[in-house]
Every structure is written in C-alpha cells, then in structure tokens.
Design a protein around this motif. Structure first.
Motif, PDB file in Angstrom:
ATOM      1  N   ILE A   1       0.833  -1.205   0.000  1.00 27.64           N
ATOM      2  CA  ILE A   1       0.000   0.000   0.000  1.00 27.64           C
ATOM      3  C   ILE A   1       0.865   1.251   0.000  1.00 27.64           C
ATOM      4  O   ILE A   1       0.559   2.248  -0.674  1.00 27.64           O
ATOM      5  CB  ILE A   1      -0.963   0.000   1.207  1.00 27.64           C
ATOM      6  CG1 ILE A   1      -2.170  -0.883   0.911  1.00 27.64           C
ATOM      7  CG2 ILE A   1      -1.431   1.408   1.533  1.00 27.64           C
ATOM      8  CD1 ILE A   1      -3.139  -0.325  -0.129  1.00 27.64           C
ATOM      9  N   ALA A   2       1.952   1.215   0.751  1.00 23.34           N
ATOM     10  CA  ALA A   2       2.865   2.368   0.758  1.00 23.34           C
ATOM     11  C   ALA A   2       3.456   2.589  -0.632  1.00 23.34           C
ATOM     12  O   ALA A   2       3.601   3.726  -1.093  1.00 23.34           O
ATOM     13  CB  ALA A   2       3.971   2.151   1.784  1.00 23.34           C
ATOM     14  N   VAL A   3       3.770   1.487  -1.315  1.00 31.19           N
ATOM     15  CA  VAL A   3       4.297   1.591  -2.677  1.00 31.19           C
ATOM     16  C   VAL A   3       3.210   2.091  -3.629  1.00 31.19           C
ATOM     17  O   VAL A   3       3.460   2.942  -4.487  1.00 31.19           O
ATOM     18  CB  VAL A   3       4.848   0.230  -3.147  1.00 31.19           C
ATOM     19  CG1 VAL A   3       5.280   0.302  -4.609  1.00 31.19           C
ATOM     20  CG2 VAL A   3       6.021  -0.198  -2.270  1.00 31.19           C
ATOM     21  N   LEU A   4       1.986   1.562  -3.472  1.00 29.37           N
ATOM     22  CA  LEU A   4       0.862   2.021  -4.294  1.00 29.37           C
ATOM     23  C   LEU A   4       0.677   3.528  -4.149  1.00 29.37           C
ATOM     24  O   LEU A   4       0.478   4.247  -5.144  1.00 29.37           O
ATOM     25  CB  LEU A   4      -0.421   1.306  -3.876  1.00 29.37           C
ATOM     26  CG  LEU A   4      -1.715   1.812  -4.520  1.00 29.37           C
ATOM     27  CD1 LEU A   4      -1.762   1.452  -5.995  1.00 29.37           C
ATOM     28  CD2 LEU A   4      -2.937   1.259  -3.799  1.00 29.37           C
ATOM     29  N   SER A   5       0.742   4.013  -2.927  1.00 28.21           N
ATOM     30  CA  SER A   5       0.583   5.442  -2.680  1.00 28.21           C
ATOM     31  C   SER A   5       1.642   6.246  -3.420  1.00 28.21           C
ATOM     32  O   SER A   5       1.337   7.246  -4.084  1.00 28.21           O
ATOM     33  CB  SER A   5       0.662   5.718  -1.175  1.00 28.21           C
ATOM     34  OG  SER A   5       0.678   7.105  -0.920  1.00 28.21           O
ATOM     35  N   ARG A   6       2.889   5.813  -3.315  1.00 28.56           N
ATOM     36  CA  ARG A   6       3.973   6.540  -3.974  1.00 28.56           C
ATOM     37  C   ARG A   6       3.776   6.570  -5.491  1.00 28.56           C
ATOM     38  O   ARG A   6       3.928   7.616  -6.136  1.00 28.56           O
ATOM     39  CB  ARG A   6       5.316   5.884  -3.626  1.00 28.56           C
ATOM     40  CG  ARG A   6       6.523   6.472  -4.354  1.00 28.56           C
ATOM     41  CD  ARG A   6       6.717   7.948  -4.049  1.00 28.56           C
ATOM     42  NE  ARG A   6       7.022   8.186  -2.652  1.00 28.56           N
ATOM     43  CZ  ARG A   6       8.257   8.192  -2.151  1.00 28.56           C
ATOM     44  NH1 ARG A   6       9.297   7.965  -2.937  1.00 28.56           N
ATOM     45  NH2 ARG A   6       8.449   8.439  -0.876  1.00 28.56           N
ATOM     46  N   ILE A   7       3.417   5.421  -6.073  1.00 28.88           N
ATOM     47  CA  ILE A   7       3.219   5.345  -7.523  1.00 28.88           C
ATOM     48  C   ILE A   7       2.030   6.203  -7.950  1.00 28.88           C
ATOM     49  O   ILE A   7       2.072   6.909  -8.966  1.00 28.88           O
ATOM     50  CB  ILE A   7       3.015   3.886  -7.964  1.00 28.88           C
ATOM     51  CG1 ILE A   7       4.290   3.073  -7.717  1.00 28.88           C
ATOM     52  CG2 ILE A   7       2.617   3.811  -9.436  1.00 28.88           C
ATOM     53  CD1 ILE A   7       4.116   1.587  -7.934  1.00 28.88           C
ATOM     54  N   ALA A   8       0.945   6.155  -7.153  1.00 30.29           N
ATOM     55  CA  ALA A   8      -0.259   6.915  -7.499  1.00 30.29           C
ATOM     56  C   ALA A   8       0.008   8.415  -7.483  1.00 30.29           C
ATOM     57  O   ALA A   8      -0.496   9.153  -8.343  1.00 30.29           O
ATOM     58  CB  ALA A   8      -1.388   6.569  -6.536  1.00 30.29           C
ATOM     59  N   MET A   9       0.797   8.875  -6.517  1.00 31.01           N
ATOM     60  CA  MET A   9       1.103  10.307  -6.463  1.00 31.01           C
ATOM     61  C   MET A   9       1.917  10.730  -7.684  1.00 31.01           C
ATOM     62  O   MET A   9       1.684  11.794  -8.267  1.00 31.01           O
ATOM     63  CB  MET A   9       1.874  10.648  -5.184  1.00 31.01           C
ATOM     64  CG  MET A   9       1.143  10.330  -3.884  1.00 31.01           C
ATOM     65  SD  MET A   9      -0.579  10.870  -3.823  1.00 31.01           S
ATOM     66  CE  MET A   9      -1.404   9.287  -3.570  1.00 31.01           C
ATOM     67  N   GLN A  10       2.854   9.886  -8.083  1.00 26.29           N
ATOM     68  CA  GLN A  10       3.655  10.191  -9.269  1.00 26.29           C
ATOM     69  C   GLN A  10       2.790  10.184 -10.524  1.00 26.29           C
ATOM     70  O   GLN A  10       2.922  11.056 -11.393  1.00 26.29           O
ATOM     71  CB  GLN A  10       4.796   9.181  -9.397  1.00 26.29           C
ATOM     72  CG  GLN A  10       5.848   9.306  -8.304  1.00 26.29           C
ATOM     73  CD  GLN A  10       6.914   8.233  -8.403  1.00 26.29           C
ATOM     74  OE1 GLN A  10       6.712   7.181  -9.008  1.00 26.29           O
ATOM     75  NE2 GLN A  10       8.065   8.479  -7.795  1.00 26.29           N
ATOM     76  N   ALA A  11       1.879   9.199 -10.610  1.00 31.97           N
ATOM     77  CA  ALA A  11       0.991   9.114 -11.775  1.00 31.97           C
ATOM     78  C   ALA A  11       0.097  10.345 -11.864  1.00 31.97           C
ATOM     79  O   ALA A  11      -0.118  10.898 -12.955  1.00 31.97           O
ATOM     80  CB  ALA A  11       0.140   7.850 -11.688  1.00 31.97           C
ATOM     81  N   ALA A  12      -0.427  10.786 -10.730  1.00 32.60           N
ATOM     82  CA  ALA A  12      -1.302  11.956 -10.719  1.00 32.60           C
ATOM     83  C   ALA A  12      -0.567  13.196 -11.221  1.00 32.60           C
ATOM     84  O   ALA A  12      -1.125  14.006 -11.979  1.00 32.60           O
ATOM     85  CB  ALA A  12      -1.833  12.187  -9.307  1.00 32.60           C
ATOM     86  N   GLN A  13       0.679  13.342 -10.819  1.00 32.76           N
ATOM     87  CA  GLN A  13       1.463  14.494 -11.256  1.00 32.76           C
ATOM     88  C   GLN A  13       1.793  14.419 -12.744  1.00 32.76           C
ATOM     89  O   GLN A  13       1.732  15.420 -13.460  1.00 32.76           O
ATOM     90  CB  GLN A  13       2.747  14.582 -10.439  1.00 32.76           C
ATOM     91  CG  GLN A  13       2.518  14.960  -8.980  1.00 32.76           C
ATOM     92  CD  GLN A  13       3.795  14.911  -8.162  1.00 32.76           C
ATOM     93  OE1 GLN A  13       4.590  13.983  -8.285  1.00 32.76           O
ATOM     94  NE2 GLN A  13       4.002  15.910  -7.326  1.00 32.76           N
ATOM     95  N   LEU A  14       2.120  13.218 -13.212  1.00 35.18           N
ATOM     96  CA  LEU A  14       2.514  13.054 -14.609  1.00 35.18           C
ATOM     97  C   LEU A  14       1.326  13.168 -15.565  1.00 35.18           C
ATOM     98  O   LEU A  14       1.447  13.723 -16.663  1.00 35.18           O
ATOM     99  CB  LEU A  14       3.194  11.695 -14.800  1.00 35.18           C
ATOM    100  CG  LEU A  14       4.573  11.539 -14.142  1.00 35.18           C
ATOM    101  CD1 LEU A  14       5.020  10.081 -14.189  1.00 35.18           C
ATOM    102  CD2 LEU A  14       5.600  12.430 -14.831  1.00 35.18           C
ATOM    103  N   LEU A  15       0.160  12.663 -15.146  1.00 31.09           N
ATOM    104  CA  LEU A  15      -1.005  12.663 -16.029  1.00 31.09           C
ATOM    105  C   LEU A  15      -1.717  14.017 -16.046  1.00 31.09           C
ATOM    106  O   LEU A  15      -2.322  14.392 -17.052  1.00 31.09           O
ATOM    107  CB  LEU A  15      -1.974  11.556 -15.608  1.00 31.09           C
ATOM    108  CG  LEU A  15      -1.441  10.127 -15.784  1.00 31.09           C
ATOM    109  CD1 LEU A  15      -2.413   9.122 -15.183  1.00 31.09           C
ATOM    110  CD2 LEU A  15      -1.195   9.817 -17.256  1.00 31.09           C
ATOM    111  N   GLY A  16      -1.695  14.716 -14.934  1.00 32.85           N
ATOM    112  CA  GLY A  16      -2.245  16.067 -14.906  1.00 32.85           C
ATOM    113  C   GLY A  16      -3.758  16.141 -14.811  1.00 32.85           C
ATOM    114  O   GLY A  16      -4.452  15.145 -14.591  1.00 32.85           O
ATOM    115  N   ASP A  17      -4.272  17.343 -15.023  1.00 27.23           N
ATOM    116  CA  ASP A  17      -5.690  17.629 -14.803  1.00 27.23           C
ATOM    117  C   ASP A  17      -6.614  17.010 -15.845  1.00 27.23           C
ATOM    118  O   ASP A  17      -7.832  16.960 -15.642  1.00 27.23           O
ATOM    119  CB  ASP A  17      -5.917  19.150 -14.783  1.00 27.23           C
ATOM    120  CG  ASP A  17      -5.230  19.812 -13.604  1.00 27.23           C
ATOM    121  OD1 ASP A  17      -4.955  19.113 -12.614  1.00 27.23           O
ATOM    122  OD2 ASP A  17      -4.962  21.032 -13.688  1.00 27.23           O
TER     123      ASP A  17
END
Length: 239
Positions: A121-137
C-alpha cells in the motif's frame, strides 16, 4: 528483548500479531487487553495475562500495539504518553478531534499510525502520487475500495488517506470513492486514472492479514529506535 502489549489481542488482527510475535526471538509479548466481559479475560498471553485495562500491564513495557477501536485508542495513547511508552495503532474511523489527540501524543512519545500496514500500500501510494502528477488535470481520478461485510467504517481508512494525499498532489477538492462491503474480502484498493481513449488502473489486494502483521512487526522493531514523533508506514519503509 522488546516487550510488547497487544490491545485487542483476541480480534482478527490481534490474533495474527500474536501468532507472528510468538515466533520472534527478540520480542516478548508480556500481556494483552480485551473488552470487559470477553471470554478470554484472565487467559495467559505470552509471559502475562489478558486484562481489561492497559494500565494493569504497562510496567516495563516498550511498545503498545493497539487494534481495538477509536475511543480506546485515544485513551490508551494518552496513557502511553504519560508513561513514555511507544505506541502503534492501525485502527481507523477516527474523528478529526480524535486524530488530533493521537498526533499530539507524538510530541511526547513515538507514535505510528497506519490505516494499512501492508508494504504494498505504501508503494501504491507513492506510484499513485507520481501518476497523478505526470497525467495532470486532463485525467479523472476515482478510487474503489472493497472490504468484508463486517467492516464498520466506509470509506476505509486507507481510502481516506489515499484520497487526501491525491488531493494535496492534484489540488482537487474531491476524489470520488466507491466503497463495497461484501463477503470476507480482507482489503482491496483500486485507483483509476481515466483519460481520453485510455485508462490506468493501480490495484492492491491483501490476500492475508499476515501481510498487515508483518508490517506491525517491522514497526515494532523500528519505533523503539525513534524519538518522539507522529509516524507512518512511509517513514518505516524509508523511501
């Protein structure tokens, strides 16, 4: 030897933690706590017994692990703060005021609060935050969480934490969450990023509570070396 008391020792997570800690050469379970009237009150646990109040078994204890309920956690973390005992909990469903109390205890003692002790879950969180930043609005974000039908809080504590983190990263005021309670599902969290012509899905499935118990074990060994503070699984994994 790390001396540990388990609060909620007869519950689902309490039993998993007891089983795992009993196999460790560097940890001694010195007692447990359960609600008044529980049939296991007075039964032996490690080198101690199961009692109804944490105050009855706090002598020479290094770490308290609490998987009881929000009201009991608040009472116990204050007790540990007064006595200088490290505190770990995975309980969810806190009010904002209750969570502030737990955070405040971190000014006096090391406190670990993790809605989910699974490393994944900690890894999922880290990946999800990066994905959100890379994919954008341009990408929609939704979260689906599934748990067993006896789980009381919805959304789950893990889902709340993930959505709060995503809100901080994206600046959005809301991340929609769908909560499903069915069968005996231990825990599943899915984050969906939906864009034009494509969809990215990140999924974590907990297949056994032993995964959470392993995270608690890591937290016990980690917390005894820490100064006062309010910590999470991310701190323990040390990305």
């Amino acid at each position: 030897m790390i001396r540990v008391v388990i609060v909620g020792c007869a519950g689902r997570m309490g039993c998993e933690i007891k089983r795992l800690l009993s196999q460790q050469s560097d940890i001694e379970v010195v007692g447990g706590v359960e609600a008044p009237g529980h049939p296991q009150i007075g039964a032996p646990l490690g080198s101690g017994t199961i009692v109804t109040e944490l105050s009855a078994c706090l002598t020479s204890v290094d770490v308290v692990v609490d998987f009881s309920n929000p009201v009991t956690v608040v009472k116990n973390v204050n007790l540990c703060a007064e006595g200088g005992t490290s505190f770990i909990t995975g309980v969810t469903g806190f009010s904002a005021e209750q969570l502030r109390t737990i955070r405040d205890a971190g000014r006096k003692i090391p406190v670990v609060w993790a809605p989910n002790f699974a490393r994944g879950i900690a890894v999922l969180s880290r990946i999800a935050m990066q994905a959100a930043q890379l994919l954008g609005d341009e990408y929609d974000i939704h979260l689906i969480e599934i748990h067993h039908k006896k789980k009381k809080d919805a959304p789950s504590g893990t889902a709340r934490q993930l959505t709060e983190e995503l809100q901080v990263v994206t600046g959005r005021t809301e991340i929609p969450v769908v909560s499903i309670r069915t069968g005996d599902v231990i825990g599943e969290h899915q984050i969906i990023f939906g864009g034009a012509g494509e969809r990215l899905e990140l999924i974590h499935k907990a297949e056994s509570r032993s995964t959470f118990a392993a995270g608690v074990l890591a937290a016990i060994r980690w917390i005894i070396k820490q100064p006062a503070g309010f910590y999470s699984m991310t701190d323990i994994i040390n990305f």
